[in-house]
Design a protein around this motif. Structure first.
Motif, mmCIF file in Angstrom:
data_model
loop_
_atom_site.group_PDB
_atom_site.id
_atom_site.type_symbol
_atom_site.label_atom_id
_atom_site.label_comp_id
_atom_site.label_asym_id
_atom_site.label_seq_id
_atom_site.Cartn_x
_atom_site.Cartn_y
_atom_site.Cartn_z
ATOM 1 N N GLN A 264 29.148 8.533 2.640
ATOM 2 C CA GLN A 264 27.820 8.849 3.167
ATOM 3 C C GLN A 264 27.027 9.846 2.322
ATOM 4 N N ASP A 265 27.693 10.800 1.703
ATOM 5 C CA ASP A 265 26.982 11.813 0.924
ATOM 6 C C ASP A 265 26.656 11.362 -0.494
ATOM 7 N N LEU A 266 27.113 10.182 -0.872
ATOM 8 C CA LEU A 266 26.935 9.729 -2.254
ATOM 9 C C LEU A 266 25.930 8.592 -2.385
ATOM 10 N N ILE A 267 25.225 8.264 -1.305
ATOM 11 C CA ILE A 267 24.289 7.147 -1.351
ATOM 12 C C ILE A 267 22.853 7.638 -1.205
ATOM 13 N N ASP A 268 21.937 6.822 -1.675
ATOM 14 C CA ASP A 268 20.510 7.128 -1.604
ATOM 15 C C ASP A 268 19.768 5.846 -1.239
ATOM 16 N N PRO A 269 19.799 5.459 0.045
ATOM 17 C CA PRO A 269 19.226 4.164 0.435
ATOM 18 C C PRO A 269 17.714 4.126 0.221
ATOM 19 N N PRO A 270 17.201 3.090 -0.432
ATOM 20 C CA PRO A 270 15.749 2.953 -0.567
ATOM 21 C C PRO A 270 15.101 2.769 0.808
ATOM 22 N N ALA A 271 13.937 3.319 0.979
ATOM 23 C CA ALA A 271 13.168 3.125 2.212
ATOM 24 C C ALA A 271 12.248 1.922 2.017
ATOM 25 N N VAL A 272 12.446 0.892 2.828
ATOM 26 C CA VAL A 272 11.708 -0.361 2.683
ATOM 27 C C VAL A 272 10.515 -0.365 3.629
ATOM 28 N N ALA A 273 9.350 -0.642 3.080
ATOM 29 C CA ALA A 273 8.120 -0.638 3.881
ATOM 30 C C ALA A 273 7.769 -2.008 4.428
ATOM 31 N N GLY A 274 8.185 -3.066 3.734
ATOM 32 C CA GLY A 274 7.850 -4.406 4.202
ATOM 33 C C GLY A 274 8.473 -5.464 3.323
ATOM 34 N N TYR B 236 10.004 -11.405 -1.674
ATOM 35 C CA TYR B 236 9.801 -10.040 -2.138
ATOM 36 C C TYR B 236 9.966 -9.020 -1.010
ATOM 37 N N PHE B 237 10.284 -7.788 -1.403
ATOM 38 C CA PHE B 237 10.145 -6.638 -0.498
ATOM 39 C C PHE B 237 9.583 -5.482 -1.313
ATOM 40 N N TRP B 238 9.121 -4.441 -0.625
ATOM 41 C CA TRP B 238 8.506 -3.312 -1.327
ATOM 42 C C TRP B 238 8.824 -2.007 -0.626
ATOM 43 N N ASP B 239 8.712 -0.920 -1.381
ATOM 44 C CA ASP B 239 8.996 0.408 -0.834
ATOM 45 C C ASP B 239 7.700 1.147 -0.531
ATOM 46 N N TYR B 240 7.838 2.378 -0.073
ATOM 47 C CA TYR B 240 6.665 3.146 0.349
ATOM 48 C C TYR B 240 5.879 3.732 -0.817
ATOM 49 N N ASP B 241 6.410 3.618 -2.027
ATOM 50 C CA ASP B 241 5.666 4.028 -3.213
ATOM 51 C C ASP B 241 4.865 2.877 -3.801
ATOM 52 N N GLY B 242 4.960 1.712 -3.165
ATOM 53 C CA GLY B 242 4.202 0.557 -3.622
ATOM 54 C C GLY B 242 4.915 -0.286 -4.656
ATOM 55 N N ALA C 37 5.166 8.641 4.569
ATOM 56 C CA ALA C 37 5.890 7.832 5.561
ATOM 57 C C ALA C 37 7.273 7.475 5.045
ATOM 58 N N GLY C 38 7.355 7.133 3.766
ATOM 59 C CA GLY C 38 8.650 6.811 3.184
ATOM 60 C C GLY C 38 9.611 7.978 3.229
ATOM 61 N N ALA C 39 9.111 9.164 2.959
ATOM 62 C CA ALA C 39 9.964 10.358 3.000
ATOM 63 C C ALA C 39 10.487 10.605 4.403
ATOM 64 N N ALA C 40 9.647 10.356 5.418
ATOM 65 C CA ALA C 40 10.076 10.554 6.806
ATOM 66 C C ALA C 40 11.150 9.538 7.188
ATOM 67 N N VAL C 41 10.967 8.289 6.777
ATOM 68 C CA VAL C 41 11.962 7.245 7.060
ATOM 69 C C VAL C 41 13.295 7.612 6.428
ATOM 70 N N LYS C 42 13.255 8.028 5.169
ATOM 71 C CA LYS C 42 14.498 8.363 4.465
ATOM 72 C C LYS C 42 15.157 9.592 5.075
ATOM 73 N N GLN D 144 0.843 -1.188 0.000
ATOM 74 C CA GLN D 144 0.000 0.000 0.000
ATOM 75 C C GLN D 144 0.885 1.247 0.000
ATOM 76 N N PRO D 145 0.804 2.073 -1.047
ATOM 77 C CA PRO D 145 1.673 3.254 -1.120
ATOM 78 C C PRO D 145 1.446 4.211 0.048
ATOM 79 N N ASN D 146 2.525 4.745 0.567
ATOM 80 C CA ASN D 146 2.475 5.760 1.624
ATOM 81 C C ASN D 146 3.732 6.629 1.491
ATOM 82 N N PRO D 147 3.795 7.465 0.445
ATOM 83 C CA PRO D 147 5.013 8.232 0.169
ATOM 84 C C PRO D 147 5.442 9.139 1.314
#
Length: 451
Positions: free
Chosen positions: A28-38, A43-49, A9-14, A4-7
């Motif tokens: 540290q300044d060159l990475i962009d870790p994905p925010a994992v929702a579940g 499988y795994f998924w992010d906050y954008d679904g 919440a994902g933005a807050a986690v990131k 279920q998308p929840n952008p």
């Protein structure tokens, strides 16, 4: 589960991650870790679904996939009964985990020293070997990875060692067999094995056999490229160790607990080491746990002499309860057998077919749920797709391949010029088919960089 998308919440986690979390192996300044929702199963998924098929098994540890209900329930039940207790006491979950592991380890590896992960398992295995022999040196292979702590990373043979290597760790590296990129000018697996053993013998002779405490090898090297050793090699190392009084340590942190289609990769070769390290798949990474399986001969050294080492959380009840449940699940659900069958009947043939279609695939190798594709710029010369330890623009072909896989919903495990196929050991044929379709598409991008 349908993500279920929840952008928001994902933005807050990131945002919290970027403000406070210091990530390993990263600028540290060159990475962009994905925010994992579940995550669930393979499988795994992010906050954008967006949902991804995880062909990394986390970091090659979710051997039974994410959120297996029987393991989750076991952790919950243990937490309700006893969340933690000091390692000097006999605790039911700890005793049962040790028993189940010892039942499956080869030979007389019947004593289990628990750690919190694979790196500290290597640290303690080396300490045991040095104390047992009274010798200082450790031999290990180039093209290997043994962990990120100080001793373990110095035993490691790949570039992750370089920033920490002060040449004072008592470690000597040698070449293990790898026919595709042979250091011995071999043309057959038999030649590669024979010449690699001769090279090891020479290295020991020039280092001084009486100075070498241990030889440490990954049974099947993992992040270095999943290079299944040729027939006779590990048996030859065992014989060399016996002849010189050297402790033989096999690192099964990545290869153990079903990954190769056997409980331990050592079973593929009929070899029993003196010490064997494990972690990751022992409880699918649900709670941190590792350990050293110890032979009778090494254990006897410390029968009346204290072993000078330990960890506050050694054999943590929650981790051990997860291990008991994981091993039971693997036995009851035929997970090891599934990995063996699918590796031989599905994965191997499918990857061979991909290699036929894509000039970027130089070699396919592996067993069970433990495979790698060696990506090349030129099949004829075997020139790697990117240079050794490439970064930045030099790594652009691998970066493009990785991005293409992710666009197809596949989360790949890439390292240098290789992509690994290491899904959970209970992956289904349908999931594999989905993953291979995505991999097929991504390899077309890698093909664009070939000659």
């Amino acid at each position: 589960m349908t993500p279920q998308p929840n952008p928001q919440a994902g933005a807050a986690v990131k945002a919290a991650d970027r403000a406070h979390v210091f990530h390993s192996w990263s600028a540290q300044d060159l990475i962009d870790p994905p925010a994992v929702a579940g995550a669930e199963g393979s499988y795994f998924w992010d906050y954008d679904g967006r949902r991804y098929l995880d062909f990394t098994s986390g970091l090659v540890f979710t051997n039974i996939g994410y959120q297996h209900p029987k393991v989750v329930a076991a952790i919950q039940e243990q937490a309700a009964q006893m969340t933690t207790f000091a390692p000097a006491f006999a605790v039911a979950a700890r005793s049962e985990a040790a028993r189940l592991i010892a039942e499956r380890t080869p030979g007389d590896l019947d004593k289990i020293f628990f750690t919190n992960g694979g790196a500290d398992a290597i640290e303690h295995a080396v300490r045991m070997a040095r104390l047992h022999t009274g010798r200082p040196k450790v031999l290990s292979a180039y093209r290997s990875y043994h962990g990120g702590t100080q001793q373990a990373v110095n035993i490691t043979g790949d570039p992750r060692r370089w920033p920490s290597d002060g040449a004072a760790a008592g470690v000597v590296h040698f070449w293990a067999p790898f026919l595709y990129r042979s250091r011995f000018y071999a043309e057959t697996e038999e030649q590669e094995s024979t010449r690699a053993l001769e090279h090891l013998e020479t290295t020991i002779a020039f280092e001084g056999p009486g100075t070498v405490a241990a030889i440490v090898l990954e049974t099947v090297p993992g992040t270095a490229g999943i290079m299944v050793p040729p027939a006779g090699y590990l048996a030859g190392v065992r014989e060399i160790c016996d002849r010189h009084g050297i402790v033989f340590v096999l690192d099964e942190v990545m290869a153990g607990f079903g990954r190769t289609g056997e409980w331990f990769a050592a079973d593929l070769f009929g070899v029993v080491p003196d010490l064997m390290t494990f972690a990751k798949g022992v409880n699918s990474g649900y709670v941190p746990l590792g350990g050293v399986a110890i032979s009778e001969r090494i254990a006897a050294t410390f029968a009346r002499r204290p072993y000078p080492g330990g960890l506050t959380y050694s054999g943590h009840p929650l981790a051990c309860a997860a291990a008991v449940a994981t091993i039971d699940v693997m036995a009851d659900e035929g997970v090891v057998e599934n990995a063996k069958r699918l590796g031989a009947d599905v994965v191997g043939p499918a990857l061979a077919a991909l290699a036929e279609r894509h000039p970027s695939v130089g070699e396919v190798r592996g067993t069970g749920m433990f495979w790698a594709l060696d990506l090349v710029k030129d099949r004829a010369t075997r020139e790697p797709l990117v240079p050794y330890n490439a970064a930045g623009e030099a790594n652009a072909p691998m970066a493009a391949f990785t991005a293409a896989a992710k666009r197809q919903g596949l989360w790949p495990f890439v390292n240098m010029n290789r992509t690994h196929v290491v899904p959970p050991c209970n992956v289904t044929e349908a999931e594999l088919k989905e993953g291979f379709a995505a991999l097929d598409s991504a390899l077309s991008v890698a093909d664009e960089y070939t000659v």
